[in-house]
Each structure stands twice: as C-alpha cells, then as structure tokens.
Design a protein around this motif. Structure first.
Motif, PDB file in Angstrom:
ATOM      1  N   SER A  57       0.810  -1.217   0.000  1.00  0.00           N
ATOM      2  CA  SER A  57       0.000   0.000   0.000  1.00  0.00           C
ATOM      3  C   SER A  57       0.844   1.268   0.000  1.00  0.00           C
ATOM      4  CB  SER A  57      -0.928   0.016   1.219  1.00  0.00           C
ATOM      5  OG  SER A  57      -0.173   0.148   2.418  1.00  0.00           O
ATOM      6  N   GLY A  58       2.147   1.122   0.229  1.00  0.00           N
ATOM      7  CA  GLY A  58       3.020   2.290   0.295  1.00  0.00           C
ATOM      8  C   GLY A  58       2.860   3.078   1.583  1.00  0.00           C
ATOM      9  N   ALA A  59       2.381   2.429   2.631  1.00  0.00           N
ATOM     10  CA  ALA A  59       2.146   3.124   3.899  1.00  0.00           C
ATOM     11  C   ALA A  59       3.461   3.444   4.610  1.00  0.00           C
ATOM     12  CB  ALA A  59       1.264   2.260   4.804  1.00  0.00           C
ATOM     13  N   ARG A  60       3.504   4.567   5.301  1.00  0.00           N
ATOM     14  CA  ARG A  60       4.666   4.936   6.111  1.00  0.00           C
ATOM     15  C   ARG A  60       4.210   5.138   7.554  1.00  0.00           C
ATOM     16  NH1 ARG A  60       4.571  10.484   7.047  1.00  0.00           N
ATOM     17  NH2 ARG A  60       3.274  11.687   5.591  1.00  0.00           N
ATOM     18  N   ARG A  85      -2.670  -0.182  21.949  1.00  0.00           N
ATOM     19  CA  ARG A  85      -2.541   0.856  20.925  1.00  0.00           C
ATOM     20  C   ARG A  85      -1.842   0.296  19.690  1.00  0.00           C
ATOM     21  NH1 ARG A  85      -0.320   6.001  24.544  1.00  0.00           N
ATOM     22  NH2 ARG A  85      -2.285   6.403  25.682  1.00  0.00           N
ATOM     23  N   PRO A  86      -2.473   0.380  18.534  1.00  0.00           N
ATOM     24  CA  PRO A  86      -1.824  -0.128  17.316  1.00  0.00           C
ATOM     25  C   PRO A  86      -0.818   0.875  16.776  1.00  0.00           C
ATOM     26  CG  PRO A  86      -3.933   0.820  16.753  1.00  0.00           C
ATOM     27  CD  PRO A  86      -3.816   0.921  18.258  1.00  0.00           C
ATOM     28  N   LYS A  87       0.043   0.422  15.886  1.00  0.00           N
ATOM     29  CA  LYS A  87       0.897   1.335  15.148  1.00  0.00           C
ATOM     30  C   LYS A  87       0.027   2.110  14.161  1.00  0.00           C
ATOM     31  CE  LYS A  87       5.060  -1.553  15.427  1.00  0.00           C
ATOM     32  NZ  LYS A  87       6.074  -2.318  14.639  1.00  0.00           N
ATOM     33  N   VAL A  88       0.476   3.296  13.807  1.00  0.00           N
ATOM     34  CA  VAL A  88      -0.312   4.170  12.938  1.00  0.00           C
ATOM     35  C   VAL A  88       0.488   4.462  11.672  1.00  0.00           C
ATOM     36  CG1 VAL A  88      -1.554   6.353  12.743  1.00  0.00           C
ATOM     37  CG2 VAL A  88      -1.405   5.190  14.967  1.00  0.00           C
ATOM     38  N   TYR A  89      -0.174   4.323  10.524  1.00  0.00           N
ATOM     39  CA  TYR A  89       0.463   4.551   9.225  1.00  0.00           C
ATOM     40  C   TYR A  89      -0.361   5.534   8.406  1.00  0.00           C
ATOM     41  CZ  TYR A  89       3.564   0.536   9.953  1.00  0.00           C
ATOM     42  OH  TYR A  89       4.524  -0.322  10.443  1.00  0.00           O
ATOM     43  N   VAL A  90       0.309   6.189   7.471  1.00  0.00           N
ATOM     44  CA  VAL A  90      -0.344   7.105   6.533  1.00  0.00           C
ATOM     45  C   VAL A  90       0.024   6.689   5.118  1.00  0.00           C
ATOM     46  CG1 VAL A  90      -0.337   9.472   5.646  1.00  0.00           C
ATOM     47  CG2 VAL A  90      -0.505   9.060   8.109  1.00  0.00           C
ATOM     48  N   ILE A  91      -0.951   6.724   4.220  1.00  0.00           N
ATOM     49  CA  ILE A  91      -0.746   6.381   2.810  1.00  0.00           C
ATOM     50  C   ILE A  91      -0.925   7.646   1.985  1.00  0.00           C
ATOM     51  CG2 ILE A  91      -1.511   4.940   0.889  1.00  0.00           C
ATOM     52  CD1 ILE A  91      -2.837   3.110   3.008  1.00  0.00           C
ATOM     53  N   GLU A  92       0.048   7.963   1.174  1.00  0.00           N
ATOM     54  CA  GLU A  92       0.003   9.168   0.339  1.00  0.00           C
ATOM     55  C   GLU A  92      -0.851   8.922  -0.900  1.00  0.00           C
ATOM     56  OE1 GLU A  92       1.209  12.106   0.976  1.00  0.00           O
ATOM     57  OE2 GLU A  92       2.388  11.658   2.778  1.00  0.00           O
ATOM     58  N   ALA A 109      -1.902  -2.719  13.214  1.00  0.00           N
ATOM     59  CA  ALA A 109      -1.649  -1.381  12.676  1.00  0.00           C
ATOM     60  C   ALA A 109      -2.902  -0.877  11.992  1.00  0.00           C
ATOM     61  CB  ALA A 109      -0.480  -1.405  11.695  1.00  0.00           C
ATOM     62  N   VAL A 110      -3.090   0.432  12.024  1.00  0.00           N
ATOM     63  CA  VAL A 110      -4.148   1.083  11.259  1.00  0.00           C
ATOM     64  C   VAL A 110      -3.479   2.038  10.287  1.00  0.00           C
ATOM     65  CG1 VAL A 110      -5.910   0.865  13.039  1.00  0.00           C
ATOM     66  CG2 VAL A 110      -4.440   2.879  13.013  1.00  0.00           C
ATOM     67  N   ALA A 111      -4.085   2.180   9.102  1.00  0.00           N
ATOM     68  CA  ALA A 111      -3.531   3.066   8.083  1.00  0.00           C
ATOM     69  C   ALA A 111      -4.641   3.946   7.522  1.00  0.00           C
ATOM     70  CB  ALA A 111      -2.887   2.249   6.959  1.00  0.00           C
ATOM     71  N   ALA A 112      -4.356   5.235   7.408  1.00  0.00           N
ATOM     72  CA  ALA A 112      -5.293   6.197   6.835  1.00  0.00           C
ATOM     73  C   ALA A 112      -4.636   6.891   5.661  1.00  0.00           C
ATOM     74  CB  ALA A 112      -5.713   7.228   7.884  1.00  0.00           C
ATOM     75  N   THR A 113      -5.414   7.189   4.643  1.00  0.00           N
ATOM     76  CA  THR A 113      -4.858   7.917   3.513  1.00  0.00           C
ATOM     77  C   THR A 113      -4.841   9.409   3.806  1.00  0.00           C
ATOM     78  OG1 THR A 113      -6.972   8.282   2.357  1.00  0.00           O
ATOM     79  CG2 THR A 113      -5.844   6.173   1.967  1.00  0.00           C
ATOM     80  N   THR A 114      -3.953  10.125   3.121  1.00  0.00           N
ATOM     81  CA  THR A 114      -3.915  11.580   3.287  1.00  0.00           C
ATOM     82  C   THR A 114      -5.211  12.203   2.774  1.00  0.00           C
ATOM     83  OG1 THR A 114      -2.695  11.697   1.188  1.00  0.00           O
ATOM     84  CG2 THR A 114      -1.403  11.790   3.216  1.00  0.00           C
ATOM     85  N   GLY A 115      -5.840  11.556   1.788  1.00  0.00           N
ATOM     86  CA  GLY A 115      -7.125  12.049   1.318  1.00  0.00           C
ATOM     87  C   GLY A 115      -8.190  11.987   2.386  1.00  0.00           C
ATOM     88  N   LYS A 229     -15.314   6.797  -5.977  1.00  0.00           N
ATOM     89  CA  LYS A 229     -15.801   6.551  -7.332  1.00  0.00           C
ATOM     90  C   LYS A 229     -15.059   7.392  -8.369  1.00  0.00           C
ATOM     91  CE  LYS A 229     -20.505   5.133  -6.066  1.00  0.00           C
ATOM     92  NZ  LYS A 229     -21.946   5.503  -6.095  1.00  0.00           N
ATOM     93  N   GLY A 230     -14.482   8.514  -7.937  1.00  0.00           N
ATOM     94  CA  GLY A 230     -13.845   9.401  -8.897  1.00  0.00           C
ATOM     95  C   GLY A 230     -12.357   9.580  -8.718  1.00  0.00           C
ATOM     96  N   ILE A 231     -11.777   8.971  -7.674  1.00  0.00           N
ATOM     97  CA  ILE A 231     -10.348   9.157  -7.394  1.00  0.00           C
ATOM     98  C   ILE A 231      -9.674   7.796  -7.361  1.00  0.00           C
ATOM     99  CG2 ILE A 231      -8.634  10.071  -5.783  1.00  0.00           C
ATOM    100  CD1 ILE A 231     -10.771  11.960  -4.702  1.00  0.00           C
ATOM    101  N   ASP A 232      -8.659   7.622  -8.168  1.00  0.00           N
ATOM    102  CA  ASP A 232      -7.933   6.352  -8.207  1.00  0.00           C
ATOM    103  C   ASP A 232      -7.044   6.179  -6.975  1.00  0.00           C
ATOM    104  OD1 ASP A 232      -8.912   5.502 -10.662  1.00  0.00           O
ATOM    105  OD2 ASP A 232      -7.346   6.548 -11.779  1.00  0.00           O
ATOM    106  N   MET A 233      -6.877   4.922  -6.550  1.00  0.00           N
ATOM    107  CA  MET A 233      -5.848   4.568  -5.586  1.00  0.00           C
ATOM    108  C   MET A 233      -4.921   3.587  -6.295  1.00  0.00           C
ATOM    109  SD  MET A 233      -5.942   2.712  -1.831  1.00  0.00           S
ATOM    110  CE  MET A 233      -6.944   3.983  -1.047  1.00  0.00           C
ATOM    111  N   ASN A 234      -3.800   4.088  -6.751  1.00  0.00           N
ATOM    112  CA  ASN A 234      -2.907   3.295  -7.596  1.00  0.00           C
ATOM    113  C   ASN A 234      -2.417   2.027  -6.911  1.00  0.00           C
ATOM    114  OD1 ASN A 234      -3.123   5.114  -9.733  1.00  0.00           O
ATOM    115  ND2 ASN A 234      -1.446   6.381  -8.964  1.00  0.00           N
ATOM    116  N   ALA A 235      -2.112   2.106  -5.617  1.00  0.00           N
ATOM    117  CA  ALA A 235      -1.599   0.934  -4.899  1.00  0.00           C
ATOM    118  C   ALA A 235      -2.620  -0.194  -4.894  1.00  0.00           C
ATOM    119  CB  ALA A 235      -1.216   1.318  -3.473  1.00  0.00           C
TER     120      ALA A 235
END
Length: 302
Positions: A57-60, A85-92, A109-115, A229-235
């Motif tokens: 997913s490219g998460a950091r 507490r889980p680790k926290v990641y962000v996906i660009e 771990a939980v991951a959230a996108t910047t969007g 529906k209108g924004i791609d997630m390349n990963a």
C-alpha cells in the motif's frame, strides 16, 4: 455469535474446496498434501501478511512527533476501547480510505490515507479509525488474511490441475474435472467476499460504539464512497487482492457489481448505523477525546 458462526462455516467451505482440488490432482494423497500446504501458507501469512500489506500500500509509519493529532486520536480511541494501541500509518493518496492489519490486537496497525485526513471532518476520521480498531478487536484482520491465503492457494491448485490434467478417472470424467477447475476459484472468491461483507457490518457496529456516535461513521461512509468513485488509488489497483481490507472498496472495476463486491452495499451499512441511534452507545467518547484537525490539509495530521 451469528456472525462468527457464519464465518466458521465459510472457512470450512474454503477448506473443503482446497482439499477437493488436492484430491483432483492426486487423489486422497493429494488432499492430504493440499491440507499440509494450506497450513504452511497460513503460518507464513500469520507472521508476515501485515508487513506485506503495508508495503504494497506504500504506507509509512507515523508517530506522536510526525503526526501528533492522528496518533493521539487513535491512542485515545484504543484506550477508550480497552485495547492495545496499534501502530499508525499514513498512505500518500488523494482517495479517502483506511484499513487495519495485524495478526492480533497486540501486533496490529491502522492506516489512513492523506485524502481521508484532508477531506473528512475530525469526527468522521475518528469514526473511521474506530471502525478499523473494531476490526482489530474482533480479530477480523487475521480472518481476512487466512481467507485470502486460502483463496489464492485454491486458484494456484486450479492452475496446476489445468496444466497437469488432474485425475481424469474421478467421477464426472473430463467435463467434471474442467468444471471443478473453473468453478472452484470462483467459489473461493465468493466465499472470501461473503466473509468480508459479514465482518464489515460487525465492525461498523462496534466502531460506532467505540467512537460514541453512529452518525459520524454513517457520514464518513457516504463521503468516502462518493470520493472513491472518482479518485484512483494506484496501490490498490496494482494489488486488487488487498481491496477487501479497506473500509470502502478502493477499486473502480467492481463499483457497480454487487455479486463480486468485497463490501456490503454502503446504503445498507448506513441504514444499520442509523438504526443504532435509537439505542445510543453505552459508553460515548467525549468530544475532547477527538483531536482538532487544525488546517484543512495534511499538515497537522501527516
């Protein structure tokens, strides 16, 4: 309990499919070998699937210094839910979405996108994070890893049967063999999707209880689906096998295909959350527990 019983039945169906393909390839010995291979693959997935998903997913990873508001929010929600507490990641990526992974609550771990962090309110982000924490507490992340491994292994065995012919003397002959080779992977995919759907409803319910307001999550789901529906997630487009992990299907290919969707209908999920308003959460989270988002960009979050 009904949800767990359904999951157990579906897992049993996957096991039967896998062993059936093993028997197709090598009779009773093939069935035993298939079971051993499945156990080995699941053992590897148990220890390494979370790392693989985060990498794909490219998460950091972020911490209290690099993303204080987001990390504080996740920690507050986890503490309130009485879980590690889980680790926290962000996906660009601009598509708002999120997922959870890990073999157990102590290694999650939980991951959230910047969007997600840019486009949703702080209450909605809290509700999404609570949904992902619910997946962790319910051990859905492990269940989904196991089902994905089984589904992949069934497809692999079907390909072996296609190339090496399998046992043509089995009941049904050549036509039966071909039918099993074609239908088994499809059945495995449908079972995997059924498990995903059943766990999403439960995670919605528990997540709404963790954050304290079902309507926060209902609003978040509506917004995420509209943006997805209108924004791609390349990963996710490059690795569609991980689509079932996200709170809303990140792929465009199945947006209008109810049969092959990995997620339940969003309108039905929202209706179930609205029904919870009649019976408020027993332990609502305080507004102060949800950190302020600050500026409407990724800066204060990521």
């Amino acid at each position: 309990m009904a949800g767990y019983a359904k999951t157990a039945l579906l897992m049993a169906a996957l096991t039967a499919l896998f062993m059936g393909l093993g028997a197709l390839l090598g009779g009773s010995t093939g069935a035993v070998i298939a079971l051993v291979v499945a156990a080995a693959m699941n053992l590897m997935g148990y220890w390494n699937a979370d790392k693989a998903v985060l990498y794909m997913s490219g998460a950091r990873e972020v911490d209290a210094r690099s993303a204080p508001d987001l990390v504080h929010m996740v920690h507050e929600l986890a503490d309130g839910a009485g879980m590690p507490r889980p680790k926290v990641y962000v996906i660009e990526t601009d598509q708002p979405n999120a997922f959870a992974t890990g073999r157990n609550p102590e290694n999650a771990a939980v991951a959230a996108t910047t969007g997600l962090l840019r486009r949703l309110s702080r209450e909605e982000v809290a509700a999404v994070m609570a949904h992902e924490l619910a997946h962790i507490r319910n051990r859905d992340t492990l269940i989904m890893t196991v089902t994905a491994t089984f589904a992949g292994a069934i497809s692999m065995l079907a390909n072996f049967a296609l190339f090496f012919g399998g046992d043509r003397d089995r009941p049904g002959g050549v036509l039966g063999t071909l039918a099993l080779m074609i239908l088994a992977p499809m059945a495995a995919a449908l079972v995997q999707m059924a498990i995903s759907r059943s766990r999403e409803y439960e995670a919605d319910r528990v997540g709404a209880e963790i954050c304290g307001n079902p309507m926060w999550l209902a609003s978040a789901l509506m917004k995420i689906e509209a943006f997805a529906k209108g924004i791609d997630m390349n990963a996710a487009e490059r690795n569609p096998a991980m689509a079932h992990l996200f709170i809303i299907n990140p792929l465009h290919a199945h947006a209008h295909d109810a049969l092959f969707s990995t997620h339940p209908n969003t309108a039905n999920r929202i209706a179930a959350l609205e029904a919870m308003v009649v019976t408020p959460s027993r332990r609502p989270i305080q507004q102060s527990s949800v950190p302020r988002a600050g500026r409407r960009n990724a800066g204060p979050w990521a």
